[in-house]
Design a protein around this motif. Structure first.
Motif, PDB file in Angstrom:
ATOM      1  N   ARG A  44     104.830   8.203  22.137  1.00  0.00           N
ATOM      2  CA  ARG A  44     104.365   7.869  23.490  1.00  0.00           C
ATOM      3  C   ARG A  44     102.840   7.921  23.570  1.00  0.00           C
ATOM      4  O   ARG A  44     102.205   7.042  24.165  1.00  0.00           O
ATOM      5  CB  ARG A  44     104.962   8.842  24.510  1.00  0.00           C
TER       6      ARG A  44
ATOM      7  N   ALA B 105     107.227   6.144  30.994  1.00  0.00           N
ATOM      8  CA  ALA B 105     107.696   6.666  29.705  1.00  0.00           C
ATOM      9  C   ALA B 105     108.203   5.527  28.826  1.00  0.00           C
ATOM     10  O   ALA B 105     107.929   5.479  27.617  1.00  0.00           O
ATOM     11  CB  ALA B 105     108.794   7.705  29.929  1.00  0.00           C
ATOM     12  N   VAL B 106     108.935   4.570  29.424  1.00  0.00           N
ATOM     13  CA  VAL B 106     109.431   3.409  28.681  1.00  0.00           C
ATOM     14  C   VAL B 106     108.269   2.564  28.188  1.00  0.00           C
ATOM     15  O   VAL B 106     108.252   2.120  27.029  1.00  0.00           O
ATOM     16  CB  VAL B 106     110.383   2.568  29.570  1.00  0.00           C
TER      17      VAL B 106
ATOM     18  N   PRO C 226     117.332  12.285  28.462  1.00  0.00           N
ATOM     19  CA  PRO C 226     116.514  11.188  28.994  1.00  0.00           C
ATOM     20  C   PRO C 226     115.847  10.369  27.898  1.00  0.00           C
ATOM     21  O   PRO C 226     115.667   9.155  28.040  1.00  0.00           O
ATOM     22  CB  PRO C 226     115.481  11.911  29.857  1.00  0.00           C
ATOM     23  N   GLU C 227     115.476  11.023  26.797  1.00  0.00           N
ATOM     24  CA  GLU C 227     114.788  10.317  25.717  1.00  0.00           C
ATOM     25  C   GLU C 227     115.637   9.185  25.140  1.00  0.00           C
ATOM     26  O   GLU C 227     115.091   8.187  24.667  1.00  0.00           O
ATOM     27  CB  GLU C 227     114.399  11.304  24.600  1.00  0.00           C
TER      28      GLU C 227
ATOM     29  N   ILE D 203     115.143   6.284  27.566  1.00  0.00           N
ATOM     30  CA  ILE D 203     113.758   5.801  27.466  1.00  0.00           C
ATOM     31  C   ILE D 203     113.590   4.964  26.196  1.00  0.00           C
ATOM     32  O   ILE D 203     113.028   3.864  26.222  1.00  0.00           O
ATOM     33  CB  ILE D 203     112.777   6.995  27.468  1.00  0.00           C
TER      34      ILE D 203
ATOM     35  N   ALA E 243     112.977   0.935  25.930  1.00  0.00           N
ATOM     36  CA  ALA E 243     111.709   0.557  25.300  1.00  0.00           C
ATOM     37  C   ALA E 243     111.914  -0.511  24.232  1.00  0.00           C
ATOM     38  O   ALA E 243     111.196  -1.518  24.199  1.00  0.00           O
ATOM     39  CB  ALA E 243     111.036   1.787  24.695  1.00  0.00           C
TER      40      ALA E 243
ATOM     41  N   ARG F  46     112.766  13.179  37.392  1.00  0.00           N
ATOM     42  CA  ARG F  46     111.821  12.135  36.987  1.00  0.00           C
ATOM     43  C   ARG F  46     112.035  10.938  37.911  1.00  0.00           C
ATOM     44  O   ARG F  46     113.158  10.466  38.080  1.00  0.00           O
ATOM     45  CB  ARG F  46     112.083  11.747  35.522  1.00  0.00           C
TER      46      ARG F  46
ATOM     47  N   TYR G  25     109.796   7.228  34.955  1.00  0.00           N
ATOM     48  CA  TYR G  25     110.739   6.660  33.982  1.00  0.00           C
ATOM     49  C   TYR G  25     110.128   5.395  33.375  1.00  0.00           C
ATOM     50  O   TYR G  25     110.089   5.220  32.136  1.00  0.00           O
ATOM     51  CB  TYR G  25     112.029   6.353  34.747  1.00  0.00           C
TER      52      TYR G  25
END
Length: 609
Positions: A134, A20-21, A47-48, A51, A55, A12, A17
């Motif tokens: 998302r 996604a954030v 990764p989540e 993120i 966020a 990614r 990245y």
């Protein structure tokens, strides 16, 4: 970042990245979350997690990570204290945990998961997949609009705003919640980079819990500041192979990881071919001589350099490749003291391992070894912008831009820990002649024998744990006539050792009670005693019939021993170690991760060394 899925590394970019954030932040806002709200994250390294963490921080909120093996009652305590309304839980195991405590924590409204396996039939209000959040945040908007909105959110945040809550290890009871700001984390990452360089082209593998401050220090703060790639293994069981594939430039792990790796190498050498064992036995001492020469600041002789060159080609390079260390430039350890024997082991291989010292409350670090000034007695010198002084009672005090904001909803504990800007570590230490900090032990854990001899139980425990056969140890001796130890064997390694000698056994309890195992551990302790001053040698020991466990409250989630719990729990065993008794009957209650309890009883032998 990269994540390994189905055997393939999925990458990614920074732009992906950021998108996604941006999407997840907007989705959280749709759910009514924003400035000052706490969002809890729990699960394996994915990764989540990053993120979701970024966020909520972009909205002015605060991320709070929990260890994935935390039991439901501990999780419920954190929820009640933080009043978090949303949790990002990785999978079915973590979702079940959240649903179990939901009735007791009415503030919890939303449970978001990112691994749908096993959750298709769940029909629960507030339960949503990560991708749905998302999608609700995107609402058909173009990428540029989302990225522009992200920039606006970030511009509204002040450096001193709280962004992260890290749980302390809680060696004396319930964990406290340390609140850190953006400035705390970035100042720490910047000053660490000045002492131990990080580059945009570097690779880092994130496999230790993201709830741990050390992993936040590397996978989040340092990765964002320096721009290096963060890689996530496919599964916890594939970590070693995945590290080998990536060949990271940066490694940061607590002592238990380095100790386990060293033990693993020694065990595999025992089991390898006769020729390879011969090579190891002949060439590894060359590495130790080179490491000791460098530790002493001396220039190696031409003969030693030639021997080490050959040893590197024939032994050390293949070993480092097997460990995934073929490209490692920066290797460091922190969270607790690393035993000198483990230090020498990795430096013999040619791994430039450094000790880091710090606390959660100072964003992870205040001291580190510098190149050319590495030893196994100290933790190095303070990093830039960090002041350290020793209080009259020997306590280590620190002051820097990375000192935390305070404990969440605990003004009393905050006032005890921060006094006139100085962070009270609770550790005892001093500066050596080279102005490097030497950490003795926790101030409250430093012991004195009845005869007046002072000693560090942690130092002795690290010596014991260098043996591949010892998994954990608790050293005793406060106000006693001699030092004794409660030892937990490494069931996997001792089990293989026993099988190779045709010794049969059924359970851990059965294995730990075998005569040959007692003899094995006694010989290991005798060897260790040869390296210790006479008064602090271990005179008597017992092999516990179970491993120390975090679920039983005996260890913290970062595997630090809760001494007071162990002493209280095994009071009968501790007392009998200081008599002439040869055996003690012990009965304890053990708790499984699901909360169920079981009585465990049996006889434990008490052995003179």
């Amino acid at each position: 970042m990269r994540e390994k899925e189905w055997g393939v590394w999925q990458k990614r970019s920074w732009r992906e990245y950021a998108l996604a954030v941006a999407e997840f932040a907007a989705g959280l806002e749709v759910l009514g979350l924003g400035r000052g709200d706490i969002v809890i994250l729990i699960g394996d390294n994915r990764p989540e997690w990053l993120i979701a963490e970024l966020a909520i921080q972009c909205l002015g909120g605060i991320a709070l990570g929990l260890y994935q093996d935390a039991p439901a009652d501990e999780v419920a305590y954190i929820f009640e204290l933080s009043e978090a309304r949303l949790v990002v839980a990785e999978d079915q195991e973590q979702v079940d945990k959240m649903l179990e405590i939901r009735e007791s924590v009415p503030a919890l409204q939303h449970v978001v998961y990112h691994d749908p396996k096993g959750l298709a039939s769940y029909q629960t209000a507030g339960l949503q997949p990560f991708e749905a959040i998302r999608e609700s945040g995107r609402q058909g908007r173009a990428d540029e609009a989302l990225l522009g909105e992200l920039d606006e959110r970030i511009a509204a945040i002040a450096p001193d705003d709280a962004c992260l809550i890290a749980t302390t290890s809680g060696t004396t009871g319930r964990p406290k919640l340390a609140v850190l700001s953006h400035k705390n984390l970035l100042a720490m990452a910047h000053n660490l980079g000045l002492a131990d360089s990080k580059h945009e082209s570097d690779e880092f593998v994130s496999f230790l819990p993201l709830a741990w401050m050390g992993e936040q220090m590397m996978a989040v703060a340092s990765a964002l500041l320096f721009g290096f790639a963060v890689n996530f293994p496919e599964e916890p069981d594939t970590v070693q192979n995945d590290i080998r594939e990536i060949g990271p430039h940066l490694i940061f792990s607590p002592p238990r990881v380095w100790e386990n790796m060293a033990a693993s190498v020694r065990v595999k050498i025992m089991e390898t071919t006769r020729f390879k064992r011969f090579l190891y036995e002949k060439l590894f001492p060359v590495g130790l001589r080179m490491a000791d020469t460098r530790f002493q600041g001396r220039e190696p002789s031409a003969g030693l350099r030639l021997q080490y060159f050959l040893a590197t080609r024939l032994l050390f390079n293949p070993l480092k490749d097997r460990l995934g260390f073929s490209r490692v430039r920066s290797a460091s350890t922190g969270g607790a003291a690393l035993g000198p024997d483990t230090f020498r082991f990795f430096h013999a291989l040619g791994v430039n391992l450094k000790q880091i010292y710090g606390q959660t409350e100072i964003a992870g670090i205040s001291c580190i070894h510098r190149d050319g000034s590495i030893d196994f007695d100290s933790v190095g010198a303070p990093i830039a912008e960090t002041e350290i002084r020793i209080a009259e009672d020997g306590e280590i005090l620190s002051r820097s831009p990375a000192v935390f904001l305070g404990y969440y909803r605990n003004e009393e504990a905050t006032a005890e820990t921060i006094n006139e800007g100085w962070l009270h570590s609770g550790d005892a230490g001093y500066f050596d002649d080279a102005n490097r900090l030497v950490v003795i032990d926790r101030l409250k854990d430093v012991m004195r024998l009845a005869g007046g001899t002072q000693f560090s139980p942690q130092f002795l425990e690290n010596k014991l744990k260098f043996s591949p056969y010892v998994k954990e140890a608790v050293v005793l001796g406060r106000d006693r006539d001699f030092v004794a130890a409660i030892v937990c064997i490494d069931a996997d390694i001792v089990g293989r050792w026993a099988e190779s000698r045709l010794v049969t056994y059924t359970t851990y309890q059965d294995l730990s009670a075998k005569d040959v195992v007692y003899k094995l551990i006694r010989e290991e302790i005798r060897e260790i005693n040869e390296t210790l001053p006479e008064p602090t040698r271990i005179r008597r020991f017992a092999l516990l019939y179970k491993e120390l466990d975090a679920d039983d409250g005996e260890l913290t989630r970062t595997r630090k021993v809760r001494r007071s719990t162990v002493w209280e729990r095994y009071k009968g065993l501790v007392e009998e170690l200081y008599t002439t008794a040869g055996e003690v009957n012990l009965e304890v209650q053990i708790q499984y991760q699901d909360g169920s309890l079981r009585e465990m009883r049996g006889a434990i032998r008490l052995q003179d060394v």
